[in-house]
Design a protein around this motif. Sequence first.
Motif, PDB file in Angstrom:
ATOM      1  N   ILE A 147       0.827  -1.209   0.000  1.00  0.00           N
ATOM      2  CA  ILE A 147       0.000   0.000   0.000  1.00  0.00           C
ATOM      3  C   ILE A 147       0.865   1.263   0.000  1.00  0.00           C
ATOM      4  N   PHE A 148       2.097   1.123  -0.506  1.00  0.00           N
ATOM      5  CA  PHE A 148       3.009   2.270  -0.533  1.00  0.00           C
ATOM      6  C   PHE A 148       4.007   2.085  -1.673  1.00  0.00           C
ATOM      7  N   THR A 149       4.746   3.124  -1.977  1.00  0.00           N
ATOM      8  CA  THR A 149       5.808   3.051  -2.978  1.00  0.00           C
ATOM      9  C   THR A 149       7.155   3.049  -2.270  1.00  0.00           C
ATOM     10  N   PRO A 150       7.902   1.973  -2.400  1.00  0.00           N
ATOM     11  CA  PRO A 150       9.180   1.864  -1.681  1.00  0.00           C
ATOM     12  C   PRO A 150      10.314   2.576  -2.418  1.00  0.00           C
ATOM     13  N   ILE A 151      11.468   2.635  -1.767  1.00  0.00           N
ATOM     14  CA  ILE A 151      12.678   3.119  -2.432  1.00  0.00           C
ATOM     15  C   ILE A 151      13.474   1.947  -2.999  1.00  0.00           C
ATOM     16  N   LEU A 152      13.121   0.729  -2.580  1.00  0.00           N
ATOM     17  CA  LEU A 152      13.738  -0.488  -3.100  1.00  0.00           C
ATOM     18  C   LEU A 152      12.790  -1.651  -2.848  1.00  0.00           C
ATOM     19  N   SER A 153      12.628  -2.512  -3.854  1.00  0.00           N
ATOM     20  CA  SER A 153      11.872  -3.757  -3.700  1.00  0.00           C
ATOM     21  C   SER A 153      12.850  -4.925  -3.729  1.00  0.00           C
ATOM     22  N   ILE A 154      12.605  -5.930  -2.908  1.00  0.00           N
ATOM     23  CA  ILE A 154      13.471  -7.119  -2.857  1.00  0.00           C
ATOM     24  C   ILE A 154      12.596  -8.361  -2.947  1.00  0.00           C
ATOM     25  N   ILE A 155      12.941  -9.265  -3.867  1.00  0.00           N
ATOM     26  CA  ILE A 155      12.295 -10.582  -3.936  1.00  0.00           C
ATOM     27  C   ILE A 155      13.397 -11.609  -3.704  1.00  0.00           C
ATOM     28  N   THR A 156      13.378 -12.250  -2.537  1.00  0.00           N
ATOM     29  CA  THR A 156      14.481 -13.127  -2.140  1.00  0.00           C
ATOM     30  C   THR A 156      14.456 -14.471  -2.866  1.00  0.00           C
ATOM     31  N   SER A 157      13.279 -15.074  -2.972  1.00  0.00           N
ATOM     32  CA  SER A 157      13.167 -16.400  -3.592  1.00  0.00           C
ATOM     33  C   SER A 157      11.715 -16.655  -3.968  1.00  0.00           C
ATOM     34  N   ILE A 158      11.522 -17.622  -4.848  1.00  0.00           N
ATOM     35  CA  ILE A 158      10.164 -18.008  -5.253  1.00  0.00           C
ATOM     36  C   ILE A 158      10.096 -19.532  -5.321  1.00  0.00           C
ATOM     37  N   SER A 159       9.230 -20.105  -4.502  1.00  0.00           N
ATOM     38  CA  SER A 159       8.974 -21.543  -4.566  1.00  0.00           C
ATOM     39  C   SER A 159       7.521 -21.786  -4.199  1.00  0.00           C
ATOM     40  N   LEU A 160       7.095 -23.039  -4.291  1.00  0.00           N
ATOM     41  CA  LEU A 160       5.687 -23.364  -4.062  1.00  0.00           C
ATOM     42  C   LEU A 160       5.336 -23.289  -2.586  1.00  0.00           C
ATOM     43  N   GLU A 161       4.458 -22.361  -2.246  1.00  0.00           N
ATOM     44  CA  GLU A 161       3.916 -22.255  -0.896  1.00  0.00           C
ATOM     45  C   GLU A 161       2.637 -21.436  -0.975  1.00  0.00           C
ATOM     46  N   PHE A 165      -3.849 -20.019  -2.075  1.00  0.00           N
ATOM     47  CA  PHE A 165      -4.090 -18.585  -2.203  1.00  0.00           C
ATOM     48  C   PHE A 165      -3.363 -17.969  -3.395  1.00  0.00           C
ATOM     49  N   LEU A 166      -2.122 -18.425  -3.648  1.00  0.00           N
ATOM     50  CA  LEU A 166      -1.281 -17.762  -4.643  1.00  0.00           C
ATOM     51  C   LEU A 166      -1.239 -18.478  -5.986  1.00  0.00           C
ATOM     52  N   GLY A 167      -1.737 -19.711  -6.045  1.00  0.00           N
ATOM     53  CA  GLY A 167      -1.685 -20.468  -7.289  1.00  0.00           C
ATOM     54  C   GLY A 167      -0.795 -21.685  -7.146  1.00  0.00           C
ATOM     55  N   SER A 168      -0.962 -22.648  -8.039  1.00  0.00           N
ATOM     56  CA  SER A 168      -0.282 -23.936  -7.910  1.00  0.00           C
ATOM     57  C   SER A 168       0.977 -24.054  -8.756  1.00  0.00           C
ATOM     58  N   SER A 169       1.360 -22.980  -9.452  1.00  0.00           N
ATOM     59  CA  SER A 169       2.567 -23.007 -10.278  1.00  0.00           C
ATOM     60  C   SER A 169       3.503 -21.878  -9.873  1.00  0.00           C
ATOM     61  N   LEU A 170       4.775 -22.036 -10.216  1.00  0.00           N
ATOM     62  CA  LEU A 170       5.757 -20.997  -9.903  1.00  0.00           C
ATOM     63  C   LEU A 170       5.438 -19.687 -10.617  1.00  0.00           C
ATOM     64  N   THR A 171       4.906 -19.774 -11.833  1.00  0.00           N
ATOM     65  CA  THR A 171       4.595 -18.540 -12.569  1.00  0.00           C
ATOM     66  C   THR A 171       3.454 -17.775 -11.906  1.00  0.00           C
ATOM     67  N   GLU A 172       2.459 -18.504 -11.392  1.00  0.00           N
ATOM     68  CA  GLU A 172       1.359 -17.831 -10.691  1.00  0.00           C
ATOM     69  C   GLU A 172       1.868 -17.164  -9.408  1.00  0.00           C
ATOM     70  N   SER A 195      11.197 -19.888 -15.312  1.00  0.00           N
ATOM     71  CA  SER A 195       9.822 -19.512 -15.663  1.00  0.00           C
ATOM     72  C   SER A 195       9.317 -18.397 -14.746  1.00  0.00           C
ATOM     73  N   ALA A 196       9.676 -18.466 -13.466  1.00  0.00           N
ATOM     74  CA  ALA A 196       9.289 -17.412 -12.527  1.00  0.00           C
ATOM     75  C   ALA A 196      10.046 -16.124 -12.832  1.00  0.00           C
ATOM     76  N   LEU A 197      11.306 -16.259 -13.203  1.00  0.00           N
ATOM     77  CA  LEU A 197      12.128 -15.086 -13.522  1.00  0.00           C
ATOM     78  C   LEU A 197      11.565 -14.323 -14.715  1.00  0.00           C
ATOM     79  N   GLU A 198      11.047 -15.041 -15.692  1.00  0.00           N
ATOM     80  CA  GLU A 198      10.456 -14.376 -16.859  1.00  0.00           C
ATOM     81  C   GLU A 198       9.277 -13.505 -16.454  1.00  0.00           C
ATOM     82  N   VAL A 199       8.481 -13.977 -15.509  1.00  0.00           N
ATOM     83  CA  VAL A 199       7.350 -13.175 -15.014  1.00  0.00           C
ATOM     84  C   VAL A 199       7.867 -11.911 -14.337  1.00  0.00           C
ATOM     85  N   ILE A 200       8.876 -12.078 -13.495  1.00  0.00           N
ATOM     86  CA  ILE A 200       9.461 -10.935 -12.780  1.00  0.00           C
ATOM     87  C   ILE A 200      10.009  -9.917 -13.781  1.00  0.00           C
ATOM     88  N   LYS A 201      10.744 -10.394 -14.770  1.00  0.00           N
ATOM     89  CA  LYS A 201      11.343  -9.494 -15.766  1.00  0.00           C
ATOM     90  C   LYS A 201      10.279  -8.756 -16.563  1.00  0.00           C
TER      91      LYS A 201
END
Length: 413
Positions: A147-161, A165-172, A195-201
């Motif tokens: 709910i705000f605009t940061p000065i830096l965003s960080i995404i540490t890792s992406i795996s199934l969890e 709520f979030l979807g059953s695939s890494l891309t979701e 595949s997840a990196l492509e979404v991020i990019k």
Amino acid sequence: MITNDEALIEYFKILRTGDYQRDNFNLFLKEIKFSFPLHAVHLSGTNGKGTTGTVLKNIYKEAGYKVAHFSSPYLFSPREMITYDGQSIAIEKIASLIAQYEHLFKKYNLSEFEVEAFLAFTYLLEDKPDLTIIECGMGGLIDATNIFTPILSIITSISLEHTSFLGSSLTEIAFHKAGIIKKRVPLLIGSIEESALEVIKEVASQEKAPIYQVGPYLDERLLEDCYLFSYKPYQDLKIPSLALFSVLDASFALGAAEILKPLLNVSREAIYLGVAKTSLPGRMEVLNHSPLLIVDGAHNPEATSRLKESLEKLQGDKKIHIIFAAFNDKNITMMLAELNFISNDITLTTFPHPRARKEEEYFLYLDEFPFVEDYRTLIKEKIAQYPEDIIVITGSLAFAGLVSQQYKKGLIK
């Protein structure tokens, strides 16, 4: 009237849980005309947010900045989630904020985490820290912290969890985590599956957000009570943890500090001291040395894999005994498979929590792993049986926190 932590915990229990949407929260924020114009870093990722955020907080604190931190979940009190200048929010302050806004919380039927996040933002708006570190609760796109605009965003890792709520695939899942990417705000990422990196990019390209990759750590060495490592241009950094994954998480904080230098400069001394003063309860926390008794809150397959890797570095010729308890919505098949690589002695148990798996919920695993109802008796027996080995309590951060608290109170010996 909320006058202590027990009453605060009971208050949060009555709030909405179970669904994942932002409609009510958005209407609430619109009514109060919410904005958060402070310098803040936004952290998302399946694992590593807590250590990364804590190292970053310590670095800037050592540099003389006033730093705030919102993290989740808590171990003992919801007040732990909201810290300013190293201190948790006072019970009187959080009670006052709840009293001020409770009629609107009820009007919009806000969830527990929405209320927790809002209380943090509101408290920090009053104190105006130099830097705020905000950790997502789950995902990112419709997370209550987004709910705000940061000065830096960080995404540490992406795996199934949190797949329900979030979807059953890494891309979701990547799509949800990419929701914290903001227009022209730099983004720091770790090693992410293609595949997840492509979404991020793709999202970063749409937002014209420059992407930075966390650099490699080098020369990591496990000593008796810490890791030494290097991260260009810093040599022989010391983090007081037996967890190899803490070195990676600290590397994110070092990369973030480098990106933020033009805005918030820090000295080499602050870097070294900030890393050296970082320790987190419930993350490869050592409670005893003979036997080596460790609690770790690994609660998903990726975190369990990180724990396994750390224990392999630590094991030597000692045997590892696992005491495992998890929430009933976790993928324990993969978690137990990871732990089975390093231990042929895994015992299942439960603990007092509404989401904790009971014996009947382990029915698929009981032919392979024994179940003991009383976790305290189980821990005591393992300590007595294996005084020269390594005993690891894991499966849930709530379980790790409970055992840590009770051991320190002398209730488990």
